[in-house]
Design an enzyme around this catalytic site. Structure first.
Site, PDB file in Angstrom:
ATOM      1  N   SER A  80      -4.864  -8.006  -0.771  1.00  8.61           N
ATOM      2  CA  SER A  80      -6.192  -8.045   0.106  1.00  8.61           C
ATOM      3  C   SER A  80      -6.813  -6.906  -0.634  1.00  8.61           C
ATOM      4  CB  SER A  80      -5.943  -6.953   1.408  1.00  8.61           C
ATOM      5  OG  SER A  80      -5.551  -5.754   1.111  1.00  8.61           O
ATOM      6  N   ASN A 127       0.953  -1.417  -0.433  1.00 11.57           N
ATOM      7  CA  ASN A 127      -0.283  -0.215   0.057  1.00 11.57           C
ATOM      8  C   ASN A 127       0.906   1.313   0.116  1.00 11.57           C
ATOM      9  OD1 ASN A 127      -2.490  -1.428   0.666  1.00 11.57           O
ATOM     10  ND2 ASN A 127      -2.392  -1.853   2.103  1.00 11.57           N
ATOM     11  N   ALA A 128       2.137   1.057   0.601  1.00 14.42           N
ATOM     12  CA  ALA A 128       2.599   2.166   0.596  1.00 14.42           C
ATOM     13  C   ALA A 128       3.185   2.444  -0.415  1.00 14.42           C
ATOM     14  CB  ALA A 128       4.135   2.366   1.259  1.00 14.42           C
ATOM     15  N   ASP A 139       3.990  -2.669  -6.341  1.00 13.60           N
ATOM     16  CA  ASP A 139       2.482  -2.980  -5.635  1.00 13.60           C
ATOM     17  C   ASP A 139       2.653  -4.187  -5.288  1.00 13.60           C
ATOM     18  OD1 ASP A 139       1.249  -2.305  -7.606  1.00 13.60           O
ATOM     19  OD2 ASP A 139       0.049  -1.349  -6.674  1.00 13.60           O
ATOM     20  N   ASP A 154      -4.785   4.764  -9.124  1.00 15.60           N
ATOM     21  CA  ASP A 154      -4.774   4.762 -10.646  1.00 15.60           C
ATOM     22  C   ASP A 154      -5.343   6.313 -11.377  1.00 15.60           C
ATOM     23  OD1 ASP A 154      -3.197   2.635 -10.597  1.00 15.60           O
ATOM     24  OD2 ASP A 154      -4.789   0.817 -11.499  1.00 15.60           O
TER      25      ASP A 154
END
Length: 218
Positions: A79, A28-29, A68, A90
Site C-alpha cells: 500500500s 506495518n507492524a 516488511d 527509516d
C-alpha cells in the site's frame, strides 16, 4: 549502489516472508517493531559506550525490518501508506543510530568525533530529503555514492569493531561518511539541476506551469 542487488535479496527474503506471514504479523507492524528495536539499541546502548552490543541489537532489528516488504508482497498488502510508513521509520532509525553514537562519543570525551557524527546525521537527512523532494517535483534522483544502505553498513561495521577495541576505525568511518554524504548531496543537486535546465524535458509539470500548491514557508 547496493540497490543493484535488491532483486536477488528479494528472492532470498520471499520464503522467510511467507513463513512470517503465516504468523499473522502485518507488514506495518514489522516496520514499527524493527524501528523501535533499532532506536532502543542505539539510544540505550550506544550512549553507554557499548558500541559492540549496540551494533548487534541494531543489526538484528535491521534484518527483521527488511522482512516488511517480503511479507507485503506475499500477502498482497502492498500500500501507499505502507511505503510512506517504511520511509518515515527509516529516517527515525537513522537519526537514532547517529544520535546514539554522538552521545556515546561525547560522553567518552571525543567531542570532535561527536560533532562528525552529528554532521553525518544531518547530511544523511539531506541526502534522503533531496531525493524525495526531487521526485515530488517530477525529477529522477537515483544517484549517489552513499545511499542509506551503504551508510548503515559502514557505520555499524565500524561501531562494532570499535566496540571490540579496534583503534581509529570508527573515526575513519565517520569522517569518510561525512565526505561521502556531502558528495552524494552534490551529486543529487547536479542531477536535478541538469534536468531543470530549459529544454531538458524533466519536471515539466512544474516548469510549464501545471497546478502545484506552494509549500508554506517557515
Amino acid at each position: 549502489m547496493l540497490n543493484k542487488i535488491r532483486p536477488a535479496l528479494g528472492r532470498v527474503l520471499t520464503p522467510v516472508g511467507q513463513a512470517v506471514a503465516r504468523t499473522g504479523v502485518s507488514p506495518n507492524a514489522i516496520t514499527v517493531i524493527g524501528t523501535v528495536g533499532v532506536a532502543a539499541g542505539a539510544l540505550v546502548l550506544f550512549p553507554r559506550g557499548e558500541f559492540f552490543w549496540g551494533t548487534m541489537v541494531i543489526t538484528a532489528f535491521v534484518l527483521f525490518d527488511m522482512l516488511d516488504g517480503a511479507v507485503a508482497r506475499v500477502t498482497g498488502k502492498i500500500s501507499a501508506f505502507g511505503a510512506f510508513l517504511d520511509s518515515t521509520m527509516d529516517r527515525v532509525a537513522d537519526a537514532a543510530i547517529f544520535a546514539g553514537l554522538m552521545i556515546g562519543l561525547y560522553r567518552g570525551d571525543q567531542e570532535p568525533l561527536a560533532g562528525v557524527a552529528l554532521y553525518c546525521l544531518v547530511s544523511g537527512v539531506v541526502v534522503s530529503y533531496a531525493k524525495a523532494r526531487a521526485e515530488g517535483l517530477g525529477y529522477t534522483c537515483d544517484v549517489g555514492i552513499a545511499e542509506r544502505a551503504e551508510r548503515l553498513i559502514v557505520v555499524l561495521v565500524a561501531a562494532g569493531f570499535d566496540g571490540l577495541g579496534v583503534p581509529y576505525i570508527l573515526a575513519v568511518a565517520l569522517w569518510g561518511l561525512a565526505v561521502l554524504s556531502t558528495v552524494t548531496v552534490g551529486q543529487r543537486f547536479a542531477a536535478v539541476y541538469a534536468q531543470a535546465r530549459p529544454g531538458a524535458g524533466a519536471g515539466n509539470g512544474v516548469r510549464n506551469g501545471a497546478e502545484k500548491t506552494p509549500e508554506p514557508r517557515p
